[in-house]
Design an enzyme around this catalytic site. Sequence first.
Site, short mmCIF file in Angstrom:
data_model
loop_
_atom_site.label_atom_id
_atom_site.label_comp_id
_atom_site.label_asym_id
_atom_site.label_seq_id
_atom_site.Cartn_x
_atom_site.Cartn_y
_atom_site.Cartn_z
N GLU A 118 0.83 -1.22 0.00
CA GLU A 118 0.00 0.00 0.00
C GLU A 118 0.86 1.26 0.00
O GLU A 118 0.61 2.20 0.77
CB GLU A 118 -0.93 0.01 1.21
CG GLU A 118 -1.92 -1.12 1.21
CD GLU A 118 -2.95 -1.03 2.35
OE1 GLU A 118 -2.83 -0.15 3.22
OE2 GLU A 118 -3.88 -1.86 2.35
N GLU A 158 -4.54 -8.82 0.96
CA GLU A 158 -5.20 -8.61 2.25
C GLU A 158 -6.69 -8.67 2.00
O GLU A 158 -7.21 -7.99 1.09
CB GLU A 158 -4.85 -7.24 2.85
CG GLU A 158 -3.47 -7.20 3.45
CD GLU A 158 -3.11 -5.86 4.09
OE1 GLU A 158 -4.00 -5.21 4.66
OE2 GLU A 158 -1.93 -5.50 4.00
C1 GAL Z 1 -4.06 -2.48 5.59
C2 GAL Z 1 -2.57 -2.47 5.83
C3 GAL Z 1 -2.19 -3.41 6.96
C4 GAL Z 1 -3.08 -3.19 8.12
C5 GAL Z 1 -4.50 -3.45 7.70
C6 GAL Z 1 -5.50 -3.39 8.82
O1 GAL Z 1 -4.47 -1.36 4.89
O2 GAL Z 1 -1.88 -2.84 4.69
O3 GAL Z 1 -0.86 -3.19 7.32
O4 GAL Z 1 -2.90 -1.90 8.58
O5 GAL Z 1 -4.83 -2.47 6.73
O6 GAL Z 1 -5.63 -2.16 9.38
#
Ligand code: GAL
Length: 904
Positions: free
Chosen positions: A503, A596
């Site tokens: 990200e 994710e």
């Molecule tokens: C994503 C990020 C993770 C973690 C997750 C949950 O955007 O890549 O590192 O922060 O959100 O908050």
Amino acid sequence: MGYTPPLSCISLPLCYLFLFLFLSYVHIEASPLKLTREATTVSSRQRLSVSNDWKFFRSETNPDQISYDKRPNLPSTSNTESLKAWILPSGNQFIKDPAKRYSRPTSSQRTNVTYAQNGFDDSKWETVSLPHDWAIQGPFYRDDSVPVKGGMGRLPIHGVGWYRRKLSVSVEDKSKLMYLDIDGAMSYAMVWVNEILVGGWPYGYNSFRLDLTPYLKEGHDNLLAIRLDNPTDSSRWYPGGGIYRNVWITKVEKVHVGQWGTFITSRNVSKKSATIDFIIQVENEDDIAQEVNVATDVHVFDAKSGRAGEKVAEFPRAVVTIGGNQHLQAKGTTELNNPKLWGPYSTQHPNLYIAITRLSANNETFDTYETQFGIRSITYDGDKGLLVNDEHVEIQGVNQHHDLGALGAAFNIRAAERQLEVLQELGCNAIRMSHNPPSPELLELTDRMGFLVVDEIFDVWERSKTSADFSLIFPEWHEPDLRAFIRRDRNHPSIIVWSVGNEVGEQYTDVSGASIAQTLNDMVYEEDPTRPTTASMNYAKPYMPFPRALDILSLNYQGEGIRDAPAYSHLSGIKTPPLYPDFHRTFPEKLLWASESAASLSTRGTYIFPVTRGISAPVNDTSGGNSKYLHVSSYELYSADFGASPDKVFSAQDHNPFVAGEFVWSGWDYLGEPTPYYSARSSYFGIIDLAGFKKDRFYLYQARWRPDLRMAHILPHWTWPGREGKVTPVHVFSSADEAELFINGKPQGKKKKGNYEYRFRWDDVLYEAGEISVVTYKKGSEWAKASVRTAGPAMGLRVNADRMDINGDGKDLAYLTVEIVDEEGNIVPEADNEVMFSVSGPGEIVATDNGNPTDFTSFISQTRKAFSGKVLVIVRASPGEAGEITVMASAVELKSVKVKIAAH
Ligand code: GAL
């Protein structure tokens, strides 16, 4: 269409190339060679652990007026002296263009630093052993005006830490080289030997080597002093503080195999044969040229015992002449018949080999170097997803941060193995190392246990996310960090892709961001032409330049859509429709997955009413959340604002079968980032809580990921005095397709899972005390049953140990779960009794936990409240002592328990 690796070749300056292309293999029995990670001595290479007898001191402010560089939030910046010029040359080996390498300043040797001086009296400093995390014992910071807030775990990670230790060098070692190998130190490491600044490495997650030879005196005690500096606001999660991984001294002859000096790849892989290519980096740090015989044998490797077994092949022997102060690469190829392929759990087997390389001259071996590797083929296909050894493997993955819960960042093999064991029970077959290089031993575990790995290096590039993050050093360090990371890890068969970023802000900067991605990718291809690259995108869209630069498309949350469902429509922030179809249409040849997914939230064993009738909702005080107690309901329907429930994610995946799978955010809870309640200490995202206890969500994933496992799980618990007659929805997670619920024997109706439905739910059940039970069916036949009963008052404690026998090496651990139970042995689901632990015999309590993100009792406390009926104690045997360790747990007015653990 699959991914084709770019055509590029490893190249190093000052190297001769020796290519021996005749193929050969022989079969002879070799006597097993014991390979241990501690103090391995083979021929004249020695790898010695330097874990004990360190003196340690930490200051919250800068105690010595030095720093790596001026930093925006460093106190008294104007007076501090920057030592960056001494540190930058430590990365030279990993900078390709010789013109860009750094020279060591000649003006001074930086000997005048108080804590690095021989005469400094460190006797009052604490004595510590490595791996060491200076912050984990707390105390926790509770309020808002504190140096470390919820995001970084409310623990004192910040400040400057000094470690000092004596190193004795024998006279016999005079002719040898002595390298210091640090697997990870958080952060801005600077190393002095005998008062002289040798070098260092800023990025706390990378492993690095320094040559101590010129600074050591043989026949003397030498002073090794290491300074670390850990800024606040350096991270979005808990980084830990200190030398939190292992440290080694590697002793070698002047001619030796270089650091991470081998690279083994395989091609033409089938069950019948495989072609194995080998590159070895031989280094001569002497002034005179030498003729060296290079021999490498391939053995079967039994990872459990650490033993090399049968020899199955050898690379062609080579004789090379290496000039004084030169490095060269020798290359060879061999063919292996009927290779035992490495493949992921649970459909394939993670077979491993070990290549044993011997450098010799005049019939005397002077260096032996071992490389563990695996043979497998991987196809990255836009339509079919991931094929390993020609078999489709659905990615059932999770994201994992590096901390080990109550042990903090201090690496411990057993703690990491336990995390992986629980994940395997879940049905997980893949791990994304979010968002930094893991400890080297973790990758040995993933190789051995058969996990697929996304090895990731950066959370930021040039554009920062927090004020003191990696962006401060990206310009000078991205190349050495990236090349070092890949050279260290590239022989691991578990790694299937290199991720260069998560990200990153450069998603927003159009062609300039994409060109940084390309620069990083090009470095990756030079270091490893066999694996693709990726970077995770929560913003970049198919029409933007960013995804064009990536081999694999890794979407964070965008695949299932961000804030796009009705329950999320009132929220402000970016709204993104489900993007799987668009990405696939634009890049049909590229493998696409969710790097994710979900970001679901829950507090184990906590249920909040009413329960949403939808399949996914954001958390707030009227929807699954309680901002007073900082709890999120475990109905497993609630998520972060940008996230979604598992059900919604599963549906998005099933609607788009070209998606290769998902990495759930997150596998285990971790320290820091306590979304949505930043006054807590640890996350709510995990499928498994911080103590290792399974949340209800565990069974929702297990039902999907292990469809052949007969299982059924009921929620909520069924002890609700005062809720009689009130609506108390009952949900069942099962791998079955049909289920019938009973309350005190009365049928509540049969339910069938419809298309894109992943749970059975009876949302109108009225609570009455007693027993709820479920009978499930698959294809018409009975499949699995489960029941939950109303618990009576707490009467006693029950204990379960994960293992009854542990090694008495001072490192191995036993994890004991204590449950609060009623007279009949039912867990009392909301019990929070305080439990006192003690130990007799040759062991000690290392930490306790209960998985509650709002518990601010120090992890080293031997007294801890249970949470939702459970509490954990972690026990270690005293080093070098065998015998029986008795662990006792007691609580006021409850029957206490004892368990005996044998230490060998
Ligand atoms: C994503 C990020 C993770 C973690 C997750 C949950 O955007 O890549 O590192 O922060 O959100 O908050």
